[in-house]
Write an enzyme that holds these catalytic residues in place. Sequence first.
Site, short mmCIF file in Angstrom:
data_model
loop_
_atom_site.label_atom_id
_atom_site.label_comp_id
_atom_site.label_asym_id
_atom_site.label_seq_id
_atom_site.Cartn_x
_atom_site.Cartn_y
_atom_site.Cartn_z
N THR A 13 0.99 6.44 4.98
CA THR A 13 -0.16 7.16 4.42
C THR A 13 -0.95 6.30 3.44
O THR A 13 -2.18 6.37 3.40
CB THR A 13 0.34 8.43 3.70
OG1 THR A 13 0.85 9.32 4.69
CG2 THR A 13 -0.74 9.12 2.92
N SER A 57 5.95 5.53 9.25
CA SER A 57 7.26 4.99 8.85
C SER A 57 8.40 5.40 9.79
O SER A 57 9.46 4.79 9.76
CB SER A 57 7.59 5.37 7.42
OG SER A 57 7.82 6.75 7.29
N THR A 89 6.03 7.37 3.37
CA THR A 89 7.03 7.99 2.50
C THR A 89 8.16 8.68 3.27
O THR A 89 9.21 8.94 2.71
CB THR A 89 6.38 9.03 1.57
OG1 THR A 89 5.79 10.05 2.37
CG2 THR A 89 5.35 8.38 0.67
N ASP A 90 7.89 8.99 4.56
CA ASP A 90 8.89 9.79 5.29
C ASP A 90 10.26 9.12 5.35
O ASP A 90 11.28 9.81 5.42
CB ASP A 90 8.41 10.05 6.73
CG ASP A 90 7.22 10.99 6.78
OD1 ASP A 90 6.88 11.58 5.73
OD2 ASP A 90 6.62 11.15 7.86
N1 ASP Z 1 3.45 9.88 7.94
C1 ASP Z 1 3.59 9.10 6.81
C2 ASP Z 1 4.68 8.06 7.02
O1 ASP Z 1 4.38 7.06 7.62
C3 ASP Z 1 3.85 9.92 5.61
C4 ASP Z 1 3.60 9.16 4.36
O2 ASP Z 1 3.39 7.98 4.34
O3 ASP Z 1 3.58 9.82 3.30
O4 ASP Z 1 5.80 8.23 6.60
#
Ligand code: ASP
Length: 329
Positions: A13, A57, A89-90
Site C-alpha cells: 500500500t 505483500s 502490511t498484510d
Molecule cells: N494489500 C496490501 C499489502 O500488500 C496491504 C498494505 O500494504 O497495507 O499487504
Amino acid sequence: MAGRVEVIALGGTIASTPRPDGKGVVPGLTAEDLLAAVPAARDLAEIRARTLVNVPSVEIDLPLLMRLADLIQQLEGEGAAGFVITQGTDTIEETAYLLDLLHTGSSPVIVTGAMRNPSLPGPDGPANVYAAIACAADPACRDQGALVVFDDDIHAADWVQKRDTSSVGAFWSPAPLGWMAEGRPALRFRRPRRTPIFVPKGAEVPHVPILKPGLGEPPHLVTAAVASGAEGIVAELSGGGHASAAWADALEGAAGDIPVVFTSRTRGGRVLNRTYGQTGAEIDLIGRGLLPAGDLDALKARLLLTLLLMAGRAECFADHADLSWRTGE
Ligand code: ASP
C-alpha cells in the site's frame, strides 16, 4: 551524520497508486519515489534506495526473503549501517520475523509500510519511512535484529502482529520495545539477540500448513495435510492449546512422522504446558509428541519450523520458540 542506510522497497500500500480504470490501487511507486515524499530523511543519514520487487505483500515468498537476507548481509559487509524494508502490511509480521531469524549482523533491519495509500488524505507512509530511517541510523537500535516501526511505535519482530484491517495503528505487540520521541527512537528496553538460523544454500522450502479447527469440526484437514505431503504441521488450537479428542488422535498420527507444533488461536499469551488434564489438552498433546509453540503465534511458529526443517534442526524448535525470560519448567 550517521552511516549509510539502505532503503529496500518491496511494494504494498505504501507504494500504491490508483489504477487508471478506477478499480482500486496497486503497487507501482519505487523506493526513490517513497524517499521523495520525505526530503527531511536525507538529513538523517546517507541513503541509498533500491526496489527489489513491487508486489502486494501476499506475493512475497521465502526464496525472495532469503535473497533479501543475503543482500542485507552483503551490503552490511560493504559498510551499510542500517536497513529499511518497505512492504505491504498484510505480511509484515511474517517478513520481519523471518528476517530476524536470518539476520547475522548488528545493523538494525527496520520493516515498515502504510495503511493509507499515498492518494488518500493524511497518508501514513512518509511518517513511517522517516521514523524507520531514524531507527535504522540510530545506534540504540543496533543488535536488536529486525524491528517493525509503525505509527511511531517500535515493535520486536517476534512479538508484533497486525491486529486491524485499516487503522493506522494496526500493529500491536504485548510490550512494544519503544516509541519515537522528537524524531528519535526511545527504547524502553533492549532484548537479547538469539542465534540466527543458518539455512544451507539451495535447501528446498518445505510444505508446512497451518490448521485451525472450528467448533465441532472433524479432523479432515489433518488427513488432507498429510496426504498433500506436509513436512511439518502447525495446529492453531483454542485457548491455551486445546484440541478435541478426534483432532488429538489425528495430530498424534501425523506427529509419528513429521513435527507437529501447537499454538493458540487467541494470538496472545503463551500456550500452556501443565494446567489442563482432559484428552486433547496441552498435557495430553505434549505426551503424544506434539511441540508447544511457547510464545509464538501460528504464523511465526510456521516460519520457525520451516527454517529449522531447511536447516535440518527441527529438534531445536523449543529453544527458539521460548521468547520470555522464565526459570526452568
Ligand atoms: N494489500 C496490501 C499489502 O500488500 C496491504 C498494505 O500494504 O497495507 O499487504
